[in-house]
Design an enzyme around this catalytic site. Structure first.
Site, mmCIF file in Angstrom:
data_model
loop_
_atom_site.group_PDB
_atom_site.id
_atom_site.type_symbol
_atom_site.label_atom_id
_atom_site.label_comp_id
_atom_site.label_asym_id
_atom_site.label_seq_id
_atom_site.Cartn_x
_atom_site.Cartn_y
_atom_site.Cartn_z
ATOM 1 N N LYS A 8 0.828 -1.200 0.000
ATOM 2 C CA LYS A 8 0.000 0.000 0.000
ATOM 3 C C LYS A 8 0.870 1.261 0.000
ATOM 4 O O LYS A 8 2.034 1.208 0.400
ATOM 5 C CB LYS A 8 -0.893 0.018 1.247
ATOM 6 C CG LYS A 8 -1.949 -1.067 1.305
ATOM 7 C CD LYS A 8 -2.721 -0.985 2.617
ATOM 8 C CE LYS A 8 -3.759 -2.087 2.721
ATOM 9 N NZ LYS A 8 -4.901 -1.854 1.820
ATOM 10 N N ARG B 158 -10.261 -11.666 1.731
ATOM 11 C CA ARG B 158 -11.118 -12.733 1.190
ATOM 12 C C ARG B 158 -10.407 -14.088 1.215
ATOM 13 O O ARG B 158 -11.059 -15.129 1.297
ATOM 14 C CB ARG B 158 -11.566 -12.362 -0.220
ATOM 15 C CG ARG B 158 -10.473 -12.269 -1.247
ATOM 16 C CD ARG B 158 -10.868 -11.453 -2.463
ATOM 17 N NE ARG B 158 -10.930 -10.025 -2.157
ATOM 18 C CZ ARG B 158 -11.279 -9.086 -3.034
ATOM 19 N NH1 ARG B 158 -11.614 -9.430 -4.266
ATOM 20 N NH2 ARG B 158 -11.312 -7.812 -2.691
#
Length: 502
Positions: free
Chosen positions: A279, A353
């Protein structure tokens, strides 16, 4: 902080402060009119003089009002009477509590719960007043060496209800409100912890601590060795880059020996650097909040245990850390999940996920009545719904409607997004059963579509709290959401309905 309810006239209250409403423009509420009458027009004369207009959130603190037994009277601006809605009501309560806490009034009798709020009853007004009060007084200062505290903070708050027959309703509202508020506080405290403290082991320790506090809760923790034996390779891949071991805590609450359990699964990324798909540095500190789903499940389980509801609930805290280490998983890797389905990793920052899919496969062993996962899953949800509303997707319409209804009741709103089969096409991979991302379009939906491939054996809903789990800027910190929504859902499932309250 001590809460109670009573039913009485404002002029008869012996308290440090009586709180009454004033509407715009300079219109006394019925309770304020009673005080005005006993004081021979003292309050109305102040309004005519222009001391208070009655606009929402305006405050005027009066001392030694003639004829009034209480030391102080706090006049609270409530806006236009016909426009008082639930949002404005909570804002007024919050401003009132802040004012009381700063005035030295250690106790107060609040008549704002008698105001008419569109579409809401006494139970709702009292419960929201409790929850709003506790939220407004919350302060996370565990790591500050100089703690700023009021010299004479508010210690006792009494809410007045219109009639004596509503006292039981008010008492129930306080009990429910306190349980929700405690759950919210547990969630906020854990989520606000810095990531050098709150790692997966710390998260698991909080689950064990909960079991130590309540007789009808048990907790077990699964570490990486057992995960490997279970074939949870997707979950483990995310953890590989971190020195901190992944841990999945399973909290079991048993309130009904015969019922199938409701299962809550919380994403618990205690820090998400993005992994190899790292990020940007700006704002990365807020990725300690990527365990907001697990924190909210922990808080909800605490509220549930305090309420002693006659249902069975299992809370799963899927703790993990996503770091770019030498052993970290890579874009291009193909993982075999616990379900046996294979996943091509296209972005290591779509890791939540990958953790959840194995956790959702694991909980099938409990033969659940319902499974709800909670996750700070997609930035796309913030684009779609902003920071006010939680995203909801489900494979079962009645469950989705239950959650939407609970969100409205609790004032913790969610909004349903579609989960049509067409979205599954975006997850196609030439090398594996699926890819872990589906491109930029409909990112929240394709993330849920990914999870839906692991939830076909039970009724399932997904709450994407990426926009609602925490705030940035000057009010930076965990919100405690969606603990109120989830607790209300469980109250409804336990049969604590409106008819009972009334």
């Amino acid at each position: 902080m001590e809460f109670s309810v009573k039913s009485g006239s404002p002029e008869k209250q012996r308290s440090a402060c009586v709180v009454v409403g004033v509407f715009e423009p300079r219109r006394l509420s019925p309770v304020a009119e009673q005080l005005d009458k006993i004081s021979d027009g003292y309050i109305s004369s102040l309004l005519r003089r222009g001391d208070l207009e009655g606009k929402p959130g305006q405050m005027l603190l009066l001392h030694q009002v003639p004829g009034v037994l209480s030391e102080r009277v706090l006049l609270v601006g409530c806006g236009k009477e016909r426009e008082l809605d639930e949002r404005q009501y909570k804002q007024i309560i919050n401003k009132t509590i802040t004012t009381l806490n700063e005035t030295g009034s250690m106790e107060a009798v609040c008549f704002l719960t008698e105001l008419h709020v569109k579409g809401r009853d006494t139970y709702w007004k009292v419960r929201q007043a409790v929850e709003t009060t506790k939220a407004g007084l919350y302060n996370f200062d565990q790591f500050k060496t100089n703690k700023a505290e009021p010299r004479r903070p508010l210690r006792k708050l009494v809410f007045n209800v219109p009639t004596r027959r509503e006292l039981t309703i008010g008492e129930k509202a306080i009990a429910h409100g306190l349980a929700v508020a405690k759950g919210v506080r547990v969630c906020r405290d854990v989520a606000n912890m810095p990531p050098n403290v709150c790692n997966p082991a710390y998260l698991a320790s909080q689950a064990r601590r909960l079991a130590d506090s309540f007789d009808n809760i048990t907790t077990k923790v699964i570490g990486e060795q057992e995960m490997a034996e279970l074939g949870m390779n997707s979950y483990l891949a995310v953890a590989r880059g971190s020195e901190n071991e992944a841990m999945m805590a399973i909290i079991e609450y048993k309130g009904n020996a015969d019922a199938k359990p409701i299962v809550l699964v919380g994403k618990g990324l205690t820090f998400d650097s993005g992994g190899i798909s790292i990020k940007p540095a700006e704002g990365m500190d807020e990725m300690k909040y990527d365990m907001g789903g697990a924190a909210s499940v922990l808080g909800t389980m605490h509220a549930l245990a305090q309420l002693q509801l006659p249902i069975n609930v299992i809370g799963v805290l899927a703790g993990c850390e996503n770091m770019p280490g030498g052993n970290a998983y890579r874009p291009g890797d193909i993982l075999t999940s616990m379900s046996g389905q294979t996943i091509e990793v296209l972005n290591t920052d779509a890791e939540g996920r990958l953790v959840l899919c194995d956790a959702l496969t694991y909980v099938d062993r409990y033969d659940p009545e319902t499974v709800i996962d909670v996750a700070t899953l997609t930035g796309a949800c913030i684009i779609a719904l902003g920071h006010h509303t939680t995203g909801l997707l489900a494979n079962h319409n009645p469950l989705a409607h239950e959650l939407l209804n609970a969100s409205e009741q609790a004032g913790d709103r969610a909004w349903r997004l579609p989960l049509f089969d067409e979205y599954q096409e975006q997850l196609e991979s030439p090398f594996a059963d699926m890819a872990n991302i589906g491109g930029r379009p409909a990112g929240t939906i394709t993330a849920a579509a990914f999870l839906s491939r692991f939830t076909k054996k039970y009724n399932w809903a997904h709450l994407d709290i990426a926009g609602t789990a925490w705030k940035s800027g000057k009010d930076k910190g965990s919100t405690g959401r969606p603990v109120p929504l989830l607790t209300q859902f469980l109250l409804n499932r336990a049969g604590v309905d409106i008819e009972e309250k009334e």
